[in-house]
Design a protein around this motif. Sequence first.
Motif, PDB file in Angstrom:
ATOM      1  N   ILE A  28       0.860  -1.185   0.000  1.00 17.35           N
ATOM      2  CA  ILE A  28       0.000   0.000   0.000  1.00 17.35           C
ATOM      3  C   ILE A  28       0.892   1.229   0.000  1.00 17.35           C
ATOM      4  O   ILE A  28       1.684   1.430   0.925  1.00 17.35           O
ATOM      5  N   ASN A  29       0.783   2.053  -1.031  1.00 13.91           N
ATOM      6  CA  ASN A  29       1.596   3.268  -1.133  1.00 13.91           C
ATOM      7  C   ASN A  29       0.895   4.383  -0.347  1.00 13.91           C
ATOM      8  O   ASN A  29      -0.020   5.031  -0.850  1.00 13.91           O
ATOM      9  N   THR A  30       1.327   4.601   0.891  1.00 11.36           N
ATOM     10  CA  THR A  30       0.641   5.569   1.754  1.00 11.36           C
ATOM     11  C   THR A  30       0.907   7.017   1.361  1.00 11.36           C
ATOM     12  O   THR A  30       0.281   7.925   1.907  1.00 11.36           O
ATOM     13  N   SER A  31       1.825   7.256   0.418  1.00 11.13           N
ATOM     14  CA  SER A  31       1.982   8.620  -0.091  1.00 11.13           C
ATOM     15  C   SER A  31       0.870   8.949  -1.089  1.00 11.13           C
ATOM     16  O   SER A  31       0.612  10.119  -1.377  1.00 11.13           O
ATOM     17  N   VAL A  32       0.209   7.911  -1.595  1.00  9.55           N
ATOM     18  CA  VAL A  32      -0.916   8.089  -2.518  1.00  9.55           C
ATOM     19  C   VAL A  32      -2.236   7.815  -1.813  1.00  9.55           C
ATOM     20  O   VAL A  32      -3.156   8.621  -1.867  1.00  9.55           O
ATOM     21  N   GLN A  33      -2.346   6.675  -1.140  1.00  2.00           N
ATOM     22  CA  GLN A  33      -3.583   6.280  -0.457  1.00  2.00           C
ATOM     23  C   GLN A  33      -3.460   6.561   1.039  1.00  2.00           C
ATOM     24  O   GLN A  33      -2.641   5.969   1.726  1.00  2.00           O
ATOM     25  N   LYS A  34      -4.282   7.494   1.531  1.00  5.01           N
ATOM     26  CA  LYS A  34      -4.224   7.866   2.945  1.00  5.01           C
ATOM     27  C   LYS A  34      -5.352   7.232   3.758  1.00  5.01           C
ATOM     28  O   LYS A  34      -5.341   7.299   4.985  1.00  5.01           O
ATOM     29  N   GLY A  35      -6.343   6.653   3.094  1.00  8.35           N
ATOM     30  CA  GLY A  35      -7.518   6.154   3.806  1.00  8.35           C
ATOM     31  C   GLY A  35      -7.361   4.731   4.282  1.00  8.35           C
ATOM     32  O   GLY A  35      -6.741   3.901   3.635  1.00  8.35           O
ATOM     33  N   GLY A  36      -7.961   4.432   5.442  1.00  9.76           N
ATOM     34  CA  GLY A  36      -8.052   3.066   5.924  1.00  9.76           C
ATOM     35  C   GLY A  36      -6.783   2.480   6.483  1.00  9.76           C
ATOM     36  O   GLY A  36      -6.742   1.285   6.771  1.00  9.76           O
ATOM     37  N   ILE A  37      -5.732   3.278   6.657  1.00  8.40           N
ATOM     38  CA  ILE A  37      -4.457   2.776   7.171  1.00  8.40           C
ATOM     39  C   ILE A  37      -4.195   3.407   8.533  1.00  8.40           C
ATOM     40  O   ILE A  37      -3.956   4.611   8.622  1.00  8.40           O
ATOM     41  N   PRO A  38      -4.235   2.624   9.609  1.00 10.12           N
ATOM     42  CA  PRO A  38      -3.982   3.184  10.950  1.00 10.12           C
ATOM     43  C   PRO A  38      -2.607   3.835  11.044  1.00 10.12           C
ATOM     44  O   PRO A  38      -1.621   3.328  10.510  1.00 10.12           O
ATOM     45  N   GLY A  39      -2.564   4.978  11.718  1.00 10.97           N
ATOM     46  CA  GLY A  39      -1.300   5.658  11.930  1.00 10.97           C
ATOM     47  C   GLY A  39      -0.836   6.528  10.785  1.00 10.97           C
ATOM     48  O   GLY A  39       0.200   7.177  10.872  1.00 10.97           O
ATOM     49  N   VAL A  40      -1.608   6.551   9.690  1.00  8.69           N
ATOM     50  CA  VAL A  40      -1.258   7.375   8.530  1.00  8.69           C
ATOM     51  C   VAL A  40      -2.082   8.655   8.566  1.00  8.69           C
ATOM     52  O   VAL A  40      -3.297   8.604   8.797  1.00  8.69           O
ATOM     53  N   SER A  41      -1.441   9.788   8.358  1.00  7.48           N
ATOM     54  CA  SER A  41      -2.137  11.079   8.380  1.00  7.48           C
ATOM     55  C   SER A  41      -3.334  11.058   7.448  1.00  7.48           C
ATOM     56  O   SER A  41      -3.285  10.493   6.359  1.00  7.48           O
ATOM     57  N   ASP A  42      -4.409  11.703   7.866  1.00  2.00           N
ATOM     58  CA  ASP A  42      -5.682  11.583   7.154  1.00  2.00           C
ATOM     59  C   ASP A  42      -5.763  12.473   5.915  1.00  2.00           C
ATOM     60  O   ASP A  42      -4.764  12.998   5.430  1.00  2.00           O
ATOM     61  N   CYS A  43      -6.997  12.640   5.407  1.00  2.00           N
ATOM     62  CA  CYS A  43      -7.207  13.351   4.147  1.00  2.00           C
ATOM     63  C   CYS A  43      -6.828  14.825   4.224  1.00  2.00           C
ATOM     64  O   CYS A  43      -6.655  15.471   3.192  1.00  2.00           O
ATOM     65  N   LEU A  44      -6.690  15.379   5.438  1.00  2.00           N
ATOM     66  CA  LEU A  44      -6.290  16.785   5.564  1.00  2.00           C
ATOM     67  C   LEU A  44      -4.931  17.011   4.915  1.00  2.00           C
ATOM     68  O   LEU A  44      -4.682  18.069   4.326  1.00  2.00           O
ATOM     69  N   VAL A  45      -4.040  16.014   5.003  1.00  2.00           N
ATOM     70  CA  VAL A  45      -2.721  16.130   4.384  1.00  2.00           C
ATOM     71  C   VAL A  45      -2.858  16.236   2.871  1.00  2.00           C
ATOM     72  O   VAL A  45      -2.267  17.110   2.233  1.00  2.00           O
ATOM     73  N   HIS A  46      -3.661  15.347   2.266  1.00  4.04           N
ATOM     74  CA  HIS A  46      -3.890  15.404   0.819  1.00  4.04           C
ATOM     75  C   HIS A  46      -4.511  16.737   0.429  1.00  4.04           C
ATOM     76  O   HIS A  46      -4.095  17.379  -0.546  1.00  4.04           O
ATOM     77  N   THR A  47      -5.521  17.155   1.178  1.00  2.52           N
ATOM     78  CA  THR A  47      -6.232  18.401   0.862  1.00  2.52           C
ATOM     79  C   THR A  47      -5.275  19.588   0.892  1.00  2.52           C
ATOM     80  O   THR A  47      -5.298  20.439  -0.005  1.00  2.52           O
ATOM     81  N   THR A  48      -4.444  19.647   1.921  1.00  2.00           N
ATOM     82  CA  THR A  48      -3.479  20.748   2.052  1.00  2.00           C
ATOM     83  C   THR A  48      -2.476  20.743   0.906  1.00  2.00           C
ATOM     84  O   THR A  48      -2.175  21.798   0.312  1.00  2.00           O
ATOM     85  N   MET A  49      -1.957  19.555   0.570  1.00  2.00           N
ATOM     86  CA  MET A  49      -0.972  19.452  -0.515  1.00  2.00           C
ATOM     87  C   MET A  49      -1.576  19.864  -1.852  1.00  2.00           C
ATOM     88  O   MET A  49      -0.947  20.591  -2.635  1.00  2.00           O
ATOM     89  N   ILE A  50      -2.802  19.424  -2.112  1.00  2.50           N
ATOM     90  CA  ILE A  50      -3.444  19.762  -3.379  1.00  2.50           C
ATOM     91  C   ILE A  50      -3.750  21.259  -3.440  1.00  2.50           C
ATOM     92  O   ILE A  50      -3.547  21.908  -4.473  1.00  2.50           O
ATOM     93  N   TRP A  51      -4.225  21.822  -2.319  1.00  3.52           N
ATOM     94  CA  TRP A  51      -4.521  23.254  -2.275  1.00  3.52           C
ATOM     95  C   TRP A  51      -3.246  24.072  -2.513  1.00  3.52           C
ATOM     96  O   TRP A  51      -3.263  25.049  -3.273  1.00  3.52           O
TER      97      TRP A  51
END
Length: 204
Positions: free
Chosen positions: A15-38
């Motif tokens: 599982i590439n957690t730099s791409v998929q942030k959902g459903g993985i315990p201990g991995v920063s949530d969608c806020l990280v993706h949202t911030t990076m995309i913004w």
Amino acid sequence: MASRLTKYLTENGYINTSVQKGGIPGVSDCLVHTTMIWEAIQTAKSEKLNLDVIWLDLANAYGSVPQEMIQLALRMYHVPEVIQVMLDDYFSGFRMRFSTNSYTTNWIKLEVGIAMGCTISSILFVMAMEVILKAAEGSAGPANLGGGCSMPPLKAFMDDTTIICSKEDETRRMLTRLDDLMSWCRMEFKPKKVLQSINKERQS
């Protein structure tokens, strides 16, 4: 089984957690993706760079995953056969029937959908999506953000997928590839929601 499967997939890099942030315990949530995309959008605007950002959302996410797709993902990631058999037996017990005023159907085996609320469904869904993401990622190169910075062309949080490309032809190629993969899996995106997201971004 859910925690062991999650540990197995993450520790082996499936599982590439730099791409998929959902459903993985201990991995920063969608806020990280949202911030990076913004930040990428703001950088592209200030530096006058080309940047296509497209948000895609699966229709009926958990309910649309073919159980055959789950078994394919289990085999691709070399999950022990005993676990494959246990999950196959589990899903083969999913049945339903319909009743009307005049008749009731026979019990029908479900071939599509995984159970919401089941502890193992989350990681199984992420695993199935990872197969799709990996099959599509080569369709476009990293998005150019200037100053030597770049961003992978795909970001995902469970069933929400974002395409980020610097070139129109790569954006079209990525969309076509994802569309082909979804058709192959008998799944689909919500085109109306995608169009609304694109229109909002254009207005901003």
